[in-house]
Write an enzyme that holds these catalytic residues in place. Structure first.
Site, PDB file in Angstrom:
ATOM      1  CB  VAL A 129     -43.650  44.202  66.243  1.00 15.20           C
ATOM      2  CG1 VAL A 129     -42.205  44.589  65.928  1.00 15.20           C
ATOM      3  CG2 VAL A 129     -44.219  43.344  65.116  1.00 15.20           C
ATOM      4  CB  CYS A 130     -43.988  47.239  70.614  1.00 12.41           C
ATOM      5  SG  CYS A 130     -44.218  48.390  69.244  1.00 12.41           S
TER       6      CYS A 130
END
Length: 217
Positions: free
Chosen positions: A44-45
């Site tokens: 996600v990051c």
């Protein structure tokens, strides 16, 4: 230490992908956005950092600097940046803080002050290191947000909020629900009708406490 909006953003010295910085000196006369990550090479990051790289020019137009943070050493950030560019199509040009000792995460109340060091820690251990701070040129915290690991952050919303805060810092107005740049704004209650007519001629009164006007320039 608990942090609140309008507190002075804690200052720190840290190693970044662009060398050592003193945070307050680095901000200078700009606005700043500090956004944190629990671990390098997390999915996600990776998408978040790539998107911020794509829209960084929009923040630059608004006199706003970006700085990321991850609870890993700076050396790993460089390798992660290659993956980000490959998968997201944008090169990260803003600095990334290496916070392997968790010093900044603790300073900004993202982890308990007595939390042990980062060695052997996983992203799940650092799950709360997913915060966004908007900091003004006066070094005051203007916004704080914390997201769960499974939900990607909406950085278009951060841009929208920045527009609102910069506008309302300059004019005696507030922005209504779902406001976007160019929409009508609300005249603050502290402004009398007489002063409102001078500053915002032709304003609309919906209720005595709810007056709207075109967005001032």
């Amino acid at each position: 230490m608990s942090l609140r909006i309008n507190d002075t953003a804690p200052n720190f010295t840290a190693d970044t992908t662009q060398g050592s910085i003193d945070f307050h000196n680095w901000i200078g006369d700009s606005w700043a956005i500090l956004f944190s990550h629990p671990k390098d090479f997390t999915p996600v990051c990776t998408t978040e950092l790539g998107y911020m790289a794509k829209i960084e020019p929009e923040f630059t137009k608004r006199n706003t600097k970006l700085i990321g943070l991850s609870a890993d050493p700076v050396a790993r950030h460089g390798e992660w940046a290659k993956d980000i560019e490959e998968t997201q199509g944008a090169a990260v040009k803003y600095p990334m803080i290496g916070d392997s000792d968790l010093a900044v995460a603790k300073l900004y109340n993202m982890l308990p002050a007595d939390e042990v060091g980062a060695d052997g820690r996983t992203a799940a251990n650092n799950a709360t290191v997913r915060s966004v701070f908007i900091i003004g040129p006066d070094k005051k915290i203007k916004l704080m947000l914390t997201y769960p690991m499974t939900t990607g952050r909406n950085f278009d919303e951060i841009l929208r909020v920045l527009d609102s805060m910069q506008l309302t810092a300059k004019h005696k107005v507030a922005t209504p629900v779902n406001w976007k740049h160019g929409d009508d704004v609300i005249i603050t209650p502290a402004v009398s009708n007489e002063d409102a007519e001078k500053a915002f001629p032709g304003f609309k009164t919906i209720k005595p406490y709810l007056r709207t006007t075109k967005q001032p320039v």
